[in-house]
Every structure is written in C-alpha cells, then in structure tokens.
Design a protein around this motif. Sequence first.
Motif, PDB file in Angstrom:
ATOM      1  N   PHE A  19       0.831  -1.210   0.000  1.00  0.00           N
ATOM      2  CA  PHE A  19       0.000   0.000   0.000  1.00  0.00           C
ATOM      3  C   PHE A  19       0.862   1.254   0.000  1.00  0.00           C
ATOM      4  O   PHE A  19       1.941   1.268   0.608  1.00  0.00           O
ATOM      5  CB  PHE A  19      -0.896   0.029   1.242  1.00  0.00           C
ATOM      6  N   PRO A  20       0.402   2.304  -0.649  1.00  0.00           N
ATOM      7  CA  PRO A  20       1.107   3.581  -0.541  1.00  0.00           C
ATOM      8  C   PRO A  20       0.914   4.173   0.847  1.00  0.00           C
ATOM      9  O   PRO A  20       0.012   3.778   1.584  1.00  0.00           O
ATOM     10  CB  PRO A  20       0.427   4.445  -1.612  1.00  0.00           C
ATOM     11  N   ASP A  21       1.761   5.119   1.189  1.00  0.00           N
ATOM     12  CA  ASP A  21       1.684   5.769   2.502  1.00  0.00           C
ATOM     13  C   ASP A  21       0.669   6.908   2.426  1.00  0.00           C
ATOM     14  O   ASP A  21       1.012   8.052   2.129  1.00  0.00           O
ATOM     15  CB  ASP A  21       3.067   6.285   2.898  1.00  0.00           C
ATOM     16  N   LEU A  22      -0.584   6.573   2.692  1.00  0.00           N
ATOM     17  CA  LEU A  22      -1.651   7.571   2.663  1.00  0.00           C
ATOM     18  C   LEU A  22      -2.301   7.653   4.039  1.00  0.00           C
ATOM     19  O   LEU A  22      -2.679   6.622   4.613  1.00  0.00           O
ATOM     20  CB  LEU A  22      -2.722   7.186   1.637  1.00  0.00           C
ATOM     21  N   VAL A  53      -9.539   1.892  -9.626  1.00  0.00           N
ATOM     22  CA  VAL A  53      -8.415   0.958  -9.593  1.00  0.00           C
ATOM     23  C   VAL A  53      -7.135   1.770  -9.631  1.00  0.00           C
ATOM     24  O   VAL A  53      -6.882   2.495 -10.602  1.00  0.00           O
ATOM     25  CB  VAL A  53      -8.471  -0.020 -10.782  1.00  0.00           C
ATOM     26  N   VAL A  54      -6.340   1.659  -8.585  1.00  0.00           N
ATOM     27  CA  VAL A  54      -5.088   2.411  -8.495  1.00  0.00           C
ATOM     28  C   VAL A  54      -3.954   1.486  -8.903  1.00  0.00           C
ATOM     29  O   VAL A  54      -3.685   0.476  -8.243  1.00  0.00           O
ATOM     30  CB  VAL A  54      -4.861   2.949  -7.075  1.00  0.00           C
ATOM     31  N   GLY A  55      -3.283   1.804 -10.005  1.00  0.00           N
ATOM     32  CA  GLY A  55      -2.204   0.973 -10.504  1.00  0.00           C
ATOM     33  C   GLY A  55      -2.390   0.680 -11.976  1.00  0.00           C
ATOM     34  O   GLY A  55      -3.481   0.847 -12.529  1.00  0.00           O
ATOM     35  N   LEU A  72      -9.708  -0.094  -5.310  1.00  0.00           N
ATOM     36  CA  LEU A  72      -8.794  -1.229  -5.323  1.00  0.00           C
ATOM     37  C   LEU A  72      -7.374  -0.723  -5.496  1.00  0.00           C
ATOM     38  O   LEU A  72      -7.074  -0.014  -6.461  1.00  0.00           O
ATOM     39  CB  LEU A  72      -9.158  -2.177  -6.480  1.00  0.00           C
ATOM     40  N   PHE A  73      -6.499  -1.086  -4.570  1.00  0.00           N
ATOM     41  CA  PHE A  73      -5.086  -0.739  -4.697  1.00  0.00           C
ATOM     42  C   PHE A  73      -4.337  -1.937  -5.269  1.00  0.00           C
ATOM     43  O   PHE A  73      -4.278  -3.002  -4.653  1.00  0.00           O
ATOM     44  CB  PHE A  73      -4.495  -0.318  -3.355  1.00  0.00           C
TER      45      PHE A  73
END
Length: 484
Positions: free
Chosen positions: A153-156, A182-184, A271-272
């Motif tokens: 996961f990104p740092d959010l 959709v992230v990516g 969705l990550f």
Amino acid sequence: MNDTSRAYDVVVVGAGPAGENVADRTSAAGLTSVIVENELLGGECSFWACEPSKALLRPVVARADARRVPGLRRAVQGPLDVPAVFAHRDKMAAYWKDDDQVDWLESVSVDLVRGHGRLDGPRQVVVETGSGDTIRLTARHAVCVATGTVTAFPDLPGLDTVRPWTNRDATAARHVPDRLAVVGGGVVAVEMATAFQALGSQVTMLVRGTKGILNRMEPFAGEMVTEALREAGAELRFGTSVTGVVRENGAGSPVRITLDDGQSLVADEILFATGRAPHTQDIGLETVGLNPGSWLEVDDSFRVTDVPDGWLYAVGDVNHRALMTHQGKYQARIAGPLIAARAKDEPLDDGRWGAHAPTADSAAVPQVVFCEPEVTSVGLTTQEAERAGRRVDVVDYDIGRLAGAVQYADGYSGKARVLIDTDRNTIVGVTFVGPGTQELLYSATVAITSEMPVDRLWHAVPAFPTISEVWLRILETYRDRAAR
C-alpha cells in the motif's frame, strides 16, 4: 521427539504452490519434510489470485470473442450473469476450503503443522498454533521460506479506515460496485479493471506513471489494452497519483479520492494494485541476522545469501526473482532435488539448463495477462535487450492478417513481436497480443529455452488455418528483410 518438539530433514514455511512443491520434491527424494501454514493450503494462487481471477475473466473474454463471430453476435448481446460468474468463481476457489490440498499432502508423505511459523535461530522454526500451543521444529538440513507476498500500500493517511480492496477483496467479491477506482497499471490492475467493467462497474484506472499500463512489457501491449478498456467504457487517467482517500459518511459510504492535481472523484470501492511486498515482516528474520519485511536475496541454488552455513532457502515470490506462480513452482522443482542432493552429498547438475539450475528465471519467464485482448510474453523485451547490450532484430507481424485469425474472429486485431539474436541466430524474446494468443506462449517458451536456430524453425510446420501460423509469417518477414 514429542508433540512440542519435532525434527525433520526439511522444514518449509508457507504452503502456496512453491512451498508445496519443495515439500513434495524433497519427500520424493527420500527426505522427511514438514510444511507450516497459517492460512489455506494452496496459498494466494488457489484462493485469491490465479484461480478465482481467471474464473472472473473467462466469461468476459469468451463473450468478447463470441461477439466477433458472425452468427453469434445477437446471441451474446445481453449482460453477463453475475451470480453465475460468481458461483463459478467460488467453485474454482474450492469454496475457500483446502480439504483436497490436505489429502494431497498426505498422499506425498509430507506432514502439516497449521499455525504461524517463525524462524528462531539456525535451523529452528517455532509455530504458534490456532489453539495456543507452541511447536518447535528443527531442520536437519534445510529450512525453506515460501511465504510469498502481500499488497504493497502507498503511505496515505487514514487509508486503513477506508478499508480499500486488495486483490483478495476483488477476486472474492460478493457484489459488483457501481463505481470502482483501480489504483495501478500492472497486471492485477488491468485484469480486475477488465473483469469489473464487464461485470457492470464503471471503472476508473488511476495510473501514476505516464508510460501507460503494463509498462514492463512491449509498449504496444499496453497501448492495445488501453484502447480496448476505453472502448469497453473504462476511464484511464495517466500521470495521476492519489493523495487522499476518505469515506465521508463512514463504513459502507462512497470513497472520495483526492488526486495530486487537486481534483477528486467518488467511487463505491477503491482497489489498490500498486505492487507487492515480501511477506516476511513477522517470520523471525531478525533471529538469523536479516531485516524483517525484506526480500530474501538468493543465489542460483536458492540459498539465502546473507545467512551463513547455507541452511536457509527461499523460493517463489519472496525471493523477488520472478513473481509468478508457475515460476515459483519451477524454482521449487529445482530447489527440492537440489536440497536432497546436498543432504546426500551428491554432485549437483548446475550448469546452464542443468537439473539444478534456474536458468529460465533469467532467460525465459512466460507471462499471460488475461485481459481483453490477451497479452502473452516470454524472454526479453526490446528495451531489455538494448539494456543488456544484445544485438537483436525486431520482427513484427499483424496477426489479423492470418487466415486462422480471420476464422477466429471477424475484425481480429493483434500483433506479434519476435526478437532474434543476430549473433546466435536464436529467438530471445516473444510478445503476442490478441485473442487466443495465450495458447501460443508455450511454443515461444520452447523456442527460447531450446535455443533452436531460426533455420531449424523453418521445419516446424504450423497447421492451416490456425493462429500458430504466425510463426511462419514471422520467419518469412525475417527472411524477406534479410534478402533486401
């Protein structure tokens, strides 16, 4: 030996496909083996990745193919039967039960300890079982880590409160969200965007880079899939990063997504699919001098390089060599006999393409992206060949020109690229994009691993009219170019 202290020749931590194959191969070689698993035997691939995701994608691709066939178009114009698709997905995931896997493990004489396994110094694994017991396992010859990966996961800030989807949530979903972000832009992102757009979601892909999707493959692959996704109704935004996410009205409410350009959008689920991280955070790496949460760097015999005495091995995704199920199983089929040979003080066959050499991890890694159109590749891309200083001829061919492609679908669109090493006259890279091309991949893999001279490939005659005739057309294109 008692219930709380047991000794085996080999202890395997992680019962995904790679771990299972190491345990199987060491047992088949006459060693005593035990496997430790805290979740379902079969791992990510069987229950949350390969099997369920392809079950979701198969009707999507089949419908797209059928719509291109004259005489079938009118029969497949309606929406997909979502409950039926999910029911088939459940069946392919064995209803998230591993009884068959347990039976198989018993059939190959491998013991099972269920619980969370942690290294506890050289050749020691301590397992905390679900009932609260502790079992200490001692390995006479080898411990093999096969714990795979988890979503990175990104740092959010506040991300955990949003409860974002991972690949597990997507492949095991019980509903189709009206709006899915959709992230990516990698394989998981593309496959799940393809599936859920076809199942009824309005999909928005948020891709951080500007090079497009599937950017580790030949550029035309991502371009063709981007066009198909947009034609299906998905929105793709490139050069876009997520800076904030929040469910403004609590659990179950829509997600407001803030982007780095100050804009925002709303989705029902997010969705990550932003990469994978090694599943090594809590497996006791610190007890053997390694950093928790790190990838396990290995040599070509799968020994972890920074651990003395050569007793610790790592196979599959966790060693970061090739993050695909079939490659993890390939590594395991090499590592198991190799561990046994060392235990018995037998010579190793570790020359190039030897029984104990993972040569294909660098020379011929096959991959299929089960999107629409399908993308398949093995070996080097053009960019990788250039970086490696390989002199290659790049031969492209429009697959849609083949009689077999026209038979397959009206208006077939596809492309083939083959890289030919001009110094050795062998094929070193292949990429196919187009319907049905996944079935061409094994022939490409054989061509590369056998290092077959291009002149000999002329005598491998493809049947007419099939899409495999692309091999003949590629060779003709190469010949005609050389004759000019």
